[in-house]
Design a protein around this motif. Sequence first.
Motif, PDB file in Angstrom:
ATOM      1  N   PHE A 110     -23.734   4.024 -11.116  1.00 53.72           N
ATOM      2  CA  PHE A 110     -24.550   4.559 -10.031  1.00 53.72           C
ATOM      3  C   PHE A 110     -25.938   3.921 -10.059  1.00 53.72           C
ATOM      4  CE2 PHE A 110     -21.707   8.353 -10.498  1.00 53.72           C
ATOM      5  CZ  PHE A 110     -21.220   8.352  -9.200  1.00 53.72           C
ATOM      6  N   VAL A 111     -26.553   3.885  -8.880  1.00 57.70           N
ATOM      7  CA  VAL A 111     -27.928   3.379  -8.793  1.00 57.70           C
ATOM      8  C   VAL A 111     -28.859   4.536  -9.129  1.00 57.70           C
ATOM      9  CG1 VAL A 111     -29.617   2.186  -7.351  1.00 57.70           C
ATOM     10  CG2 VAL A 111     -27.190   1.759  -7.032  1.00 57.70           C
ATOM     11  N   THR A 123     -27.292   8.227  -3.361  1.00 54.23           N
ATOM     12  CA  THR A 123     -26.847   8.660  -4.693  1.00 54.23           C
ATOM     13  C   THR A 123     -27.694   9.804  -5.217  1.00 54.23           C
ATOM     14  OG1 THR A 123     -26.085   6.423  -5.194  1.00 54.23           O
ATOM     15  CG2 THR A 123     -26.384   7.909  -7.049  1.00 54.23           C
ATOM     16  N   LEU A 153     -27.858   2.586  -1.377  1.00 58.55           N
ATOM     17  CA  LEU A 153     -27.149   3.318  -2.430  1.00 58.55           C
ATOM     18  C   LEU A 153     -28.101   4.245  -3.196  1.00 58.55           C
ATOM     19  CD1 LEU A 153     -24.801   0.542  -3.891  1.00 58.55           C
ATOM     20  CD2 LEU A 153     -24.130   2.559  -2.562  1.00 58.55           C
ATOM     21  N   VAL A 191     -28.824  -1.871  -2.553  1.00 58.39           N
ATOM     22  CA  VAL A 191     -29.481  -0.996  -3.525  1.00 58.39           C
ATOM     23  C   VAL A 191     -30.366   0.032  -2.825  1.00 58.39           C
ATOM     24  CG1 VAL A 191     -31.197  -0.961  -5.377  1.00 58.39           C
ATOM     25  CG2 VAL A 191     -29.374  -2.637  -5.417  1.00 58.39           C
ATOM     26  N   SER A 212     -19.172   7.335  -5.867  1.00 57.99           N
ATOM     27  CA  SER A 212     -18.774   6.403  -6.919  1.00 57.99           C
ATOM     28  C   SER A 212     -17.864   5.314  -6.361  1.00 57.99           C
ATOM     29  CB  SER A 212     -18.064   7.151  -8.048  1.00 57.99           C
ATOM     30  OG  SER A 212     -17.592   6.251  -9.029  1.00 57.99           O
ATOM     31  N   THR A 215     -19.957   2.937  -4.287  1.00 58.90           N
ATOM     32  CA  THR A 215     -20.767   2.077  -5.155  1.00 58.90           C
ATOM     33  C   THR A 215     -19.912   0.994  -5.793  1.00 58.90           C
ATOM     34  OG1 THR A 215     -22.243   3.950  -5.646  1.00 58.90           O
ATOM     35  CG2 THR A 215     -22.344   2.057  -7.125  1.00 58.90           C
ATOM     36  N   SER A 216     -18.724   1.353  -6.254  1.00 54.68           N
ATOM     37  CA  SER A 216     -17.827   0.373  -6.873  1.00 54.68           C
ATOM     38  C   SER A 216     -17.397  -0.692  -5.871  1.00 54.68           C
ATOM     39  CB  SER A 216     -16.595   1.077  -7.453  1.00 54.68           C
ATOM     40  OG  SER A 216     -16.968   2.008  -8.460  1.00 54.68           O
ATOM     41  N   ASN A 236     -28.225  -1.447 -14.633  1.00 56.01           N
ATOM     42  CA  ASN A 236     -29.445  -1.482 -13.829  1.00 56.01           C
ATOM     43  C   ASN A 236     -30.600  -2.113 -14.596  1.00 56.01           C
ATOM     44  OD1 ASN A 236     -28.171  -0.213 -11.658  1.00 56.01           O
ATOM     45  ND2 ASN A 236     -28.697   1.835 -12.400  1.00 56.01           N
ATOM     46  N   ASN A 242     -15.460   3.621 -13.488  1.00 51.83           N
ATOM     47  CA  ASN A 242     -16.602   4.261 -12.834  1.00 51.83           C
ATOM     48  C   ASN A 242     -16.270   5.676 -12.373  1.00 51.83           C
ATOM     49  OD1 ASN A 242     -18.295   2.088 -13.194  1.00 51.83           O
ATOM     50  ND2 ASN A 242     -18.042   1.283 -11.122  1.00 51.83           N
ATOM     51  N   CYS A 287     -19.053  -1.699  -3.224  1.00 48.85           N
ATOM     52  CA  CYS A 287     -20.195  -2.575  -2.952  1.00 48.85           C
ATOM     53  C   CYS A 287     -20.431  -3.533  -4.123  1.00 48.85           C
ATOM     54  CB  CYS A 287     -21.448  -1.741  -2.697  1.00 48.85           C
ATOM     55  SG  CYS A 287     -21.455  -0.850  -1.136  1.00 48.85           S
ATOM     56  N   SER A 288     -20.405  -2.998  -5.343  1.00 46.97           N
ATOM     57  CA  SER A 288     -20.709  -3.824  -6.514  1.00 46.97           C
ATOM     58  C   SER A 288     -19.662  -4.910  -6.732  1.00 46.97           C
ATOM     59  CB  SER A 288     -20.806  -2.942  -7.767  1.00 46.97           C
ATOM     60  OG  SER A 288     -21.841  -1.996  -7.635  1.00 46.97           O
TER      61      SER A 288
END
Length: 759
Positions: free
Chosen positions: A188-189, A460, A456, A453, A368, A371-372, A425, A151, A374-375
């Motif tokens: 990314f969202v 983002t 983010l 989401v 980034s 986001t990583s 997504n 990512n 969280c995911s």
Amino acid sequence: MDQENIVNHIDDVHDIENEGLLDRKGIDRYWSEVSDKNMTYTEPLLVKRTNTTSQIAIIGANVCPIESLDYEIIENELFKQDWRSRKKVQIFQYVLLKWAFALLIGLGTGLVGFFNNIAVENISGFKLLLTSDLMSKHKYFKAFAAYAGCNIVLAVAAAALCAFIAPAAAGSGIPEIFGSILGVSAGFVVGKEGPMVHTGACIANLLGQGGSRKYHLTWTWLRYFKNDRDRRDMITCGAAAGVAAAFRAPVGGVLFALEEAASWWRSALLWRTFFTTAVVAIVLRAFIQYCTTGKCGLFGEGGLIMYDVSSAKTTYSGSDILAVIFLGTIGGVLGSIYNYFVDKVLRTYSIINERGAAFKILLVIIISSLTSCCSFGLPWFAKCIACPTDLTVSCPTVGESGNYKSFQCSSGYYNDLASLFLNTNDDAIRNLFSTSTTKEFHISSLFIFFGAVYCLGIITYGIAIPSGLFIPVILAGACYGRLVGRLFESMSTLDTGLFALLGAASFLGGTMRMTVSLCIILLELTNDLQLLPLVMLVLLISKTVADNFNKGVYDQILKIKGLPYMEAHAEPYMRHLVARDVITGPLVAFSGIEKVGNILHALKTTGHNGFPVIDEPPFSGAPELCGIVLRSHLLVLLKRKNFSRDRVVTGDDILQRFAAFDFAKAGSGKGIKLEDLDIEEEEMEMYVDLHPITNSSPYTVVETMSLAKAAILFRQLGLRHMCVVPKSQGRPPIVGILTRHDFMPEHILGLNPHVMPDK
């Protein structure tokens, strides 16, 4: 305006001109005297920036002056002579070339859309398969390192393209294509639709340059497009094609251009736009058919967005209507809150991004990494759920996109949060829209995913990667809708997948504030016409609720960037003012036969792009307005040095020496500049006849006309200059000139502080 695009609004981005010199004090006064009650989001980001030629705005990543485009036909003697001399075959060539360009725009945008989707699906697929493989071997830290590392590498590559190669993601659109692919693949969202709209507009703009001497594209036919009207129409077609390519929604693309991108429309453009989007649909359909053979790589078959919910039962009762009304109301509130925080985040990011490319890339790396985390981290809080026994697909899903990701769970179980986070997504939305899977996602998991989401998506948008807002909003809205469906499942008969669709509609209505185009796009995405009444209802409710709090996200971004967008309606306070109340001076005018030195001095000392031309005795019985002459036309005339020593009419000589194409609008940044002129001292005292290049039929209004009426006329006719003439005789034939800048609330309220902006 005769059809402003784009950007989103596409052409409004360039539409302003200030008819006078602006200093720092003037700019500060215009912005600072606006009442906060008139603004839903404080001030633009340009308050303390100075400029000496015209109003400034943030274009892409740069702060620069912007000026209007010449949508109006300049009816001077040269134009009339050229129009009279055109043969039927030339008119046929012109019409044929417009349709040919529409075809090329559709083909180019369709191919880019296909390439974009396939690249994203394969790059993301490789990353997700690598992560899943390591997770199945219980190598959790290596899996996270591989996921986060991929990512960050993709994010840095996308940010580098934007920061170094194309800060405005402009030019040919190629940097934006690759930046969008890398940014979306980085997890990314964000969505692809924004970059696709921009890419379609770039393709159209490239074709509409009217040829190029550098690349030996000097075909006579191409010269017909050396004007802003045709370029604007082509860019509108490109924007519609971008939406059609992003969502496989040709009719939705046309309506998006009509509702959001263009402020002026006509039936001829409707046909061409529809033709362009139809070509996009055909191209995409052909390649989708090709992908069914399995030749498109890892995730090729599901790459193009299409969420089919037509298999679900769509009958509904009174209790369902109540649930939908609740969905739309809360969706409007959440959408307005989303817009509020996007506004604040964009202002913060603007300060960071101004520090240079290194800070842009650092910000991208931080987002980034977050986001990583969280995911990959949030699915650990979800409980493993036993696989349903009546499935027609494999559970857990291995080696492909699907609803049932095992993550850390043992065989026969799946992690519902991982099924949403560790997917593209598009696939996450497809999972949320899935029907007949009511218990697939636990309520707590939906809460967690919605919160992540939602946040983010806000933080983002605005970082240095090409990104779209549609997909993040649809993703958050679908999760919110499915959550409401689970909460109302005891009193509603609608499928939770349909609730997800209605939630996406409510969230889109609350943020974008569009109705017709969104409705059609969602129906084309989901292939369920029976849900049309509910989609219409939820869009209307969410938009109405959200409008009570702030404006749409696109309107907010326009204001933040300082772009002078004119609303379709006049503000209430304009009815208390007349046209002369907003005129600023001094007015710079030329005689019909003017001294070269006077023209050159006016061009050097003002930023005006249009000058009134006045005939005086002995060339007329009394002073009278002859018309308006453009700065660009004056530069061409001075460059060719068609001067005379005596103050006499030389119009016939100019008509013989010049052709209409000599004054045609040059391509981007290629026009004659003031520095290109080489006027000698003795030539400064010579004269030049301005009649042949003067627009002899300018739009005029009397000075006592209501400012509200003048604003509506200005916008609906797509004007650049509007002449204000005196009501009584015995005065100079022109009082002043109104441009787009003069209709901006900041300018009006700055000149008239006694006016109440909300009255």
